[in-house]
Write a protein that holds these residues in place. Structure first.
Motif, mmCIF file in Angstrom:
data_model
loop_
_atom_site.group_PDB
_atom_site.id
_atom_site.type_symbol
_atom_site.label_atom_id
_atom_site.label_comp_id
_atom_site.label_asym_id
_atom_site.label_seq_id
_atom_site.Cartn_x
_atom_site.Cartn_y
_atom_site.Cartn_z
ATOM 1 N N LEU A 152 0.810 -1.211 0.000
ATOM 2 C CA LEU A 152 0.000 0.000 0.000
ATOM 3 C C LEU A 152 0.846 1.265 0.000
ATOM 4 O O LEU A 152 0.310 2.372 0.104
ATOM 5 N N SER A 153 2.157 1.110 -0.078
ATOM 6 C CA SER A 153 3.035 2.274 -0.136
ATOM 7 C C SER A 153 3.171 2.738 -1.584
ATOM 8 O O SER A 153 2.801 2.030 -2.517
ATOM 9 N N GLY A 154 3.716 3.913 -1.750
ATOM 10 C CA GLY A 154 3.842 4.440 -3.110
ATOM 11 C C GLY A 154 2.528 5.014 -3.597
ATOM 12 O O GLY A 154 1.511 4.994 -2.903
ATOM 13 N N GLU A 155 2.571 5.523 -4.800
ATOM 14 C CA GLU A 155 1.399 6.207 -5.343
ATOM 15 C C GLU A 155 0.387 5.212 -5.888
ATOM 16 O O GLU A 155 0.738 4.186 -6.463
ATOM 17 N N LEU A 156 -0.886 5.574 -5.680
ATOM 18 C CA LEU A 156 -1.999 4.834 -6.260
ATOM 19 C C LEU A 156 -2.883 5.839 -6.989
ATOM 20 O O LEU A 156 -2.876 7.029 -6.665
ATOM 21 N N PRO A 157 -3.636 5.392 -7.989
ATOM 22 C CA PRO A 157 -4.565 6.313 -8.653
ATOM 23 C C PRO A 157 -5.472 6.985 -7.630
ATOM 24 O O PRO A 157 -5.823 6.391 -6.590
ATOM 25 N N GLY A 158 -5.861 8.215 -7.899
ATOM 26 C CA GLY A 158 -6.624 9.016 -6.949
ATOM 27 C C GLY A 158 -7.856 8.338 -6.400
ATOM 28 O O GLY A 158 -8.173 8.468 -5.211
ATOM 29 N N GLU A 159 -8.566 7.588 -7.237
ATOM 30 C CA GLU A 159 -9.807 6.969 -6.788
ATOM 31 C C GLU A 159 -9.584 5.840 -5.789
ATOM 32 O O GLU A 159 -10.532 5.372 -5.148
ATOM 33 N N PHE A 160 -8.324 5.393 -5.645
ATOM 34 C CA PHE A 160 -8.018 4.321 -4.697
ATOM 35 C C PHE A 160 -7.288 4.839 -3.452
ATOM 36 O O PHE A 160 -7.012 4.058 -2.537
ATOM 37 N N ALA A 161 -6.980 6.125 -3.418
ATOM 38 C CA ALA A 161 -6.187 6.678 -2.311
ATOM 39 C C ALA A 161 -6.899 6.529 -0.973
ATOM 40 O O ALA A 161 -6.274 6.178 0.039
#
Length: 225
Positions: A152-161
């Motif tokens: 769950l680290s690092g960037e995820l698409p905005g809709e999954f943040a």
């Protein structure tokens, strides 16, 4: 008059010959490059369409094996899909489907492997995010909290943040890191739309940790006004 026209035509012909002698080779190669690129593009488009059709047929095989609970057939179909069409959307969909069936049938290692493949190789960020979230949940069930947090680290698409922040909060709470869990839940609460049921669930988690949710709502409401 006819003589004059003959001379003009001869001059034009000479000019054309001179022009072609100077630029003919370049024009020829340019035309070859243009038509070659066009042919290559059409060939690439045809190849992609052909790959998509073949991948869709194999995806149907994965779906049939999943629906029938035939794990041996499912494993083989998924392997064929990865080997032959690993870069297609169908491969990502097949991986997520197979992972769910493997998990339901008590084969967590196969489920984890399927999710790891999607998380690593998927070209679509949305499918990657779904795989990472589900993989984190599996790792939590196995007691591997640090590994789950890495997913769950690092960037995820905005809709999954928001979902990722909520999941991190769950893991940190299990680890006894209440302050860090509060921070993640607060981030998730702010990211969810006010009218979503998931936000209400996060409010319950925050309240259980002693956070005054009403105090969080006040700044948000004043910002709107």
């Amino acid at each position: 008059m006819a003589r004059h026209l003959d001379l003009e035509e001869q001059e034009q012909l000479d000019e054309l010959k001179h022009f072609w002698n100077q630029w003919g080779n370049l024009i020829t190669w340019l035309l070859i490059a243009v038509f070659g690129s066009f042919a290559a593009w059409n060939g690439w488009q045809y190849w992609q369409r052909n790959q998509a059709v073949k991948a869709s047929v194999l995806h149907e095989e994965v779906e049939r094996a999943a629906a029938g609970g035939d794990l041996g057939r499912l494993e083989q179909s998924l392997k064929d899909m990865r080997d032959r069409f690993g870069g297609t959307t169908y491969a990502q969909q097949s991986g997520l489907l197979a992972a769910r069936v493997f998990q339901e049938k008590g084969k967590p290692e196969a489920a984890q492997a399927a999710l790891e493949a999607v998380a690593k190789d998927a070209s679509d960020e949305g499918y990657q995010a779904v795989a990472r979230l589900r993989l984190a949940a599996m790792l939590v069930e196995a007691g591997k909290h640090d590994e789950a947090l890495k997913q769950l680290s690092g960037e995820l698409p905005g809709e999954f943040a928001a979902l990722a922040a909520d999941r991190r909060g769950d893991i940190l709470k299990l680890q006894g890191k209440k302050d860090e869990a509060k921070a993640e839940y607060t981030q998730a609460w702010k990211a969810f739309a006010p009218d979503t049921e998931y936000r209400a669930l996060v409010e319950v988690k925050l309240t259980a940790l002693g956070v005054d949710v009403q105090a969080l709502k006040a700044p948000a409401e004043s910002a709107k006004s």
